[in-house]
Design an enzyme around this catalytic site. Structure first.
Site, PDB file in Angstrom:
ATOM      1  CD  GLU A  34      -2.791   1.055   2.503  1.00 42.19           C
ATOM      2  OE1 GLU A  34      -3.470   2.068   2.725  1.00 42.19           O
ATOM      3  OE2 GLU A  34      -2.793   0.066   3.241  1.00 42.19           O
ATOM      4  NE  ARG A 259       3.816  -7.911  11.906  1.00 42.31           N
ATOM      5  CZ  ARG A 259       3.666  -6.842  11.134  1.00 42.31           C
ATOM      6  NH1 ARG A 259       2.733  -6.822  10.201  1.00 42.31           N
ATOM      7  NH2 ARG A 259       4.424  -5.783  11.275  1.00 42.31           N
ATOM      8  CE  LYS A 269       2.863   0.156   4.829  1.00 40.39           C
ATOM      9  NZ  LYS A 269       2.319  -0.074   3.488  1.00 40.39           N
TER      10      LYS A 269
HETATM   11  P1  ATP Z   1       2.389  -2.143   7.964  1.00 38.57           P
HETATM   12  O1  ATP Z   1       1.836  -2.911   9.122  1.00 38.57           O
HETATM   13  O2  ATP Z   1       3.827  -1.824   8.112  1.00 38.57           O
HETATM   14  O3  ATP Z   1       1.583  -0.975   7.570  1.00 38.57           O
HETATM   15  P2  ATP Z   1       1.148  -3.493   5.847  1.00 38.57           P
HETATM   16  O4  ATP Z   1       0.893  -4.938   5.878  1.00 38.57           O
HETATM   17  O5  ATP Z   1      -0.008  -2.610   6.058  1.00 38.57           O
HETATM   18  O6  ATP Z   1       2.346  -3.185   6.798  1.00 38.57           O
HETATM   19  P3  ATP Z   1       1.438  -3.354   3.054  1.00 38.57           P
HETATM   20  O7  ATP Z   1       1.993  -2.264   2.240  1.00 38.57           O
HETATM   21  O8  ATP Z   1      -0.009  -3.634   2.976  1.00 38.57           O
HETATM   22  O9  ATP Z   1       1.832  -3.027   4.533  1.00 38.57           O
HETATM   23  O10 ATP Z   1       2.280  -4.681   2.856  1.00 38.57           O
HETATM   24  C1  ATP Z   1       2.649  -5.190   1.619  1.00 38.57           C
HETATM   25  C2  ATP Z   1       2.981  -6.643   1.788  1.00 38.57           C
HETATM   26  O11 ATP Z   1       4.036  -6.799   2.716  1.00 38.57           O
HETATM   27  C3  ATP Z   1       1.800  -7.416   2.325  1.00 38.57           C
HETATM   28  O12 ATP Z   1       1.641  -8.580   1.568  1.00 38.57           O
HETATM   29  C4  ATP Z   1       2.153  -7.706   3.746  1.00 38.57           C
HETATM   30  O13 ATP Z   1       1.618  -8.908   4.162  1.00 38.57           O
HETATM   31  C5  ATP Z   1       3.682  -7.740   3.701  1.00 38.57           C
HETATM   32  N1  ATP Z   1       4.236  -7.353   4.989  1.00 38.57           N
HETATM   33  C6  ATP Z   1       4.042  -6.201   5.659  1.00 38.57           C
HETATM   34  N2  ATP Z   1       4.681  -6.209   6.840  1.00 38.57           N
HETATM   35  C7  ATP Z   1       5.312  -7.403   6.925  1.00 38.57           C
HETATM   36  C8  ATP Z   1       6.146  -8.022   7.913  1.00 38.57           C
HETATM   37  N3  ATP Z   1       6.460  -7.421   9.060  1.00 38.57           N
HETATM   38  N4  ATP Z   1       6.613  -9.262   7.644  1.00 38.57           N
HETATM   39  C9  ATP Z   1       6.313  -9.881   6.495  1.00 38.57           C
HETATM   40  N5  ATP Z   1       5.542  -9.362   5.534  1.00 38.57           N
HETATM   41  C10 ATP Z   1       5.043  -8.134   5.730  1.00 38.57           C
HETATM   42 MG    MG Z   2      -1.723  -3.412   4.509  1.00 39.66          MG
END
Ligand code: ATP
Ligand code: MG
Length: 559
Positions: A34, A259, A269
């Site tokens: 995102e 994760r 983020k």
């Molecule tokens: P955040 O919690 O940092 O906002 P998010 O999951 O909202 O992370 P996205 O941009 O939606 O951020 O994530 C893109 C991809 O990265 C998704 O498929 C998500 O599952 C993966 N991802 C995000 N954080 C992690 C993590 N800590 N470990 C493994 N994969 C991750």
């Molecule tokens: Mg997300």
């Protein structure tokens, strides 16, 4: 095992089975960020997994921006995300997609669901929807709008799209099951009204799809065979499957993995953005940040991060990986690759009284004892030197084998020196040492076989260059920064000493041509990287990592 070789885990088992059974012929994955912040090391895990699987199975991996929420997304983030993925060493070729590219298609699919009586326009407010949803122990209550006719729903949905209703006054919901034990299946919201411009579709839309509605369909549209996401989405999988099945479209398969959580770090983020916006750090690329741009500026290499991601593997249960594991991966790499140099972080003047004032010589120093092919360089020596202040003790404690009055030590690649006199200023602070050297010990050994216990690094004062040095500690003092005292937030766990800036370090002259991004081992002091943001002529070095794992100690202290 090479990086591209398949590492077995529960996901490769699923893929192997799907390929063997003919369920799919070629695998297709995607990385779906995102664009609402910069990528962090957790995303690196997902990138390495998705692109890595595609590579090792000879499949494809799409980059898809999950830009369904107009309010938090910006083009700056799209740009940084692309740069970071490339830097990490992955290439999506021409397969760069945006969820917003599918807004028309998603709208058509929604109309289809309405026609099948599987979706309806609901006039409850979001609070009411929450209330009607019930809880794990209380079944949900039907919305009074649930029984609207198809015609009414089609008309209202079109009016929603045209902007005829106020934000928050209506939503489109799936008609699933208000009694489902899974709360996600109790008529989830598919569209909400948001009268906000979008970074790509500008003002064309005022209704935006929710994650649950959009994600599976985007996967399906792109023909994603294995859609990997983190464990939080396990409870969303039935809904993911429901949408695809009801629409009779290509069924992508969602698979959840744990994760990455890293100790003494925050991987969210939203929270990282908070640190940036509130000025707790310099920016997204502050070398203390767990962002890829921060790690890059700190001096981490893409290969060390890939190696780390490979090493931690993928599993189905959450855990916290020690920050030391990440540090070890760059330390091990730089031990093999980083040229050795000498730099004095906290200089103390040394005068060699029996070395002629006007003499200087060039001594030969090994560039990398781990790789002798990298040859040697010349290091100038003269009668005025700097050594590290803490390599001298006026009253040496037990087991201190370095310099003290009357003691002899070796200067790396140079001579034995003996300290004969200690000069102090009016406050009693040691400001200079008068030493003598033994010309017979050139190269570091005495012909009479006498031994010294300490070897010090040094620089010639006349030849040294000035440098600033930044020494880093973890950004948070707590292993899990989210554990806070009542009433406090994660910022209360910030480490007040996460950076120490040294302004007047002295480094050997061979470093004068060092460029931003160059990495070195300062002998006895750690691995350093020239900062990418130079403020003046003076070089700034970020300490990437110390020479030894200091974690055992830190961990004990914070138990
Ligand atoms: P955040 O919690 O940092 O906002 P998010 O999951 O909202 O992370 P996205 O941009 O939606 O951020 O994530 C893109 C991809 O990265 C998704 O498929 C998500 O599952 C993966 N991802 C995000 N954080 C992690 C993590 N800590 N470990 C493994 N994969 C991750
Ligand atoms: Mg997300």
């Amino acid at each position: 095992m090479s990086e591209t070789e398949k590492r077995k885990n529960f996901i490769t088992e699923i893929i192997d089975k799907d390929l063997a059974s003919g369920k799919c012929k070629k695998i297709q994955t995607r990385f779906p960020p995102e664009p609402n912040g910069y990528l962090h090391i957790g995303h690196a895990k997902s990138i390495c997994l998705n692109f890595g699987l595609a590579k090792s199975y000879n499949g494809l991996c799409n980059l898809r921006f999950d830009d369904t929420n107009p309010s938090k997304e910006e083009s700056e983030y799209v740009k940084s995300i692309k740069e970071d993925i490339k830097w990490l060493g992955f290439d999506w070729g021409r397969r760069e997609y945006y969820a917003s590219d599918y807004f028309d298609k998603l709208y058509t699919y929604a109309v289809e669901l309405i026609k099948k009586e599987k979706a309806y326009v609901c006039g409850l407010t979001l609070d009411q929807i929450r209330e009607f949803r019930g809880t794990l122990t209380k079944p949900g209550k039907d919305s009074p709008y649930r029984t609207r006719s198809v015609e009414q729903n089609l008309e209202l949905f079109e009016k929603m799209k045209k902007g005829e209703f106020l934000e928050g006054s209506k939503v489109l919901r799936a008609k699933t099951d208000m009694a489902s034990p899974n709360l996600n299946l109790r008529d989830p919201v598919m569209y909400r009204i948001l009268k906000q411009a979008h970074h790509r579709t500008t003002d064309r839309w005022c209704i935006y799809p929710t994650y649950d509605w959009a994600h599976g369909l985007c996967d399906s549209i792109e023909g994603i065979t294995h859609s990997l996401c983190t464990l939080e989405f396990e409870n969303h999988r039935p809904l993911y499957d429901w949408f695809l099945k009801e629409l009779g479209v290509f069924c992508s398969q969602q698979i959840e993995f744990a994760r990455l959580n890293l100790s003494h770090t925050i991987l969210s983020k939203r929270k990282l953005l908070y640190l940036v916006e509130e000025g707790y750090v310099e920016g997204w690329d502050d070398p203390r940040m767990p962002t890829l741009s921060g790690l890059k500026r700190r001096g981490y290499t893409p290969s060390s991060i890939r190696k780390f991601c490979d090493q931690i593997g993928v599993a189905k249960f959450n855990s916290i990986v020690e920050l030391g594991v990440l540090e070890n991966s760059i330390r091990n790499e730089l031990n093999k690759t980083a040229p050795r140099v000498m730099g004095v972080l906290n200089p103390l003047k040394v005068t060699i009284t029996n070395y002629p004032e006007d003499k200087q010589e060039e001594l030969e120093a090994v560039n990398n004892p781990e790789n002798l092919d990298e040859g040697t360089r010349k290091v100038p020596f003269s009668n005025r030197l700097y050594i590290e202040r803490d390599d001298f003790m006026e009253e040496p404690v037990k087991k201190f084998y370095r310099l003290a009055l009357g003691r002899e030590v070796r200067l790396r690649y140079a001579y034995f020196i003996r300290c004969n006199q200690v000069i102090k200023d009016s406050q009693g602070r040691v400001i200079e040492l008068k030493c003598s050297y033994d010309p017979e010990t050139k190269g570091g050994a005495a012909p009479d076989g006498r031994k010294v216990k300490g070897t010090l690094h040094w620089v010639s004062a006349k030849h040294a260059k000035d440098a600033s040095i930044r020494l880093y500690q973890p950004l948070f003092i707590k292993r899990n920064p989210n554990q806070t005292e009542a009433g406090k937030d994660f910022t209360s766990n910030l480490n007040p000493d996460s950076v120490k800036i040294i302004q007047d370090a002295k480094i050997e002259p061979s470093l004068k041509n060092a460029k931003p991004g160059d990495r070195f081992q300062f002998e006895r002091k750690g691995y350093f990287c020239v900062d990418s943001k130079l403020e003046s002529e003076k070089l700034i070095f970020n300490r990437i990592v110390s020479l030894r794992d200091t974690w055992a100690k830190i961990k004990k202290k914070n138990k």
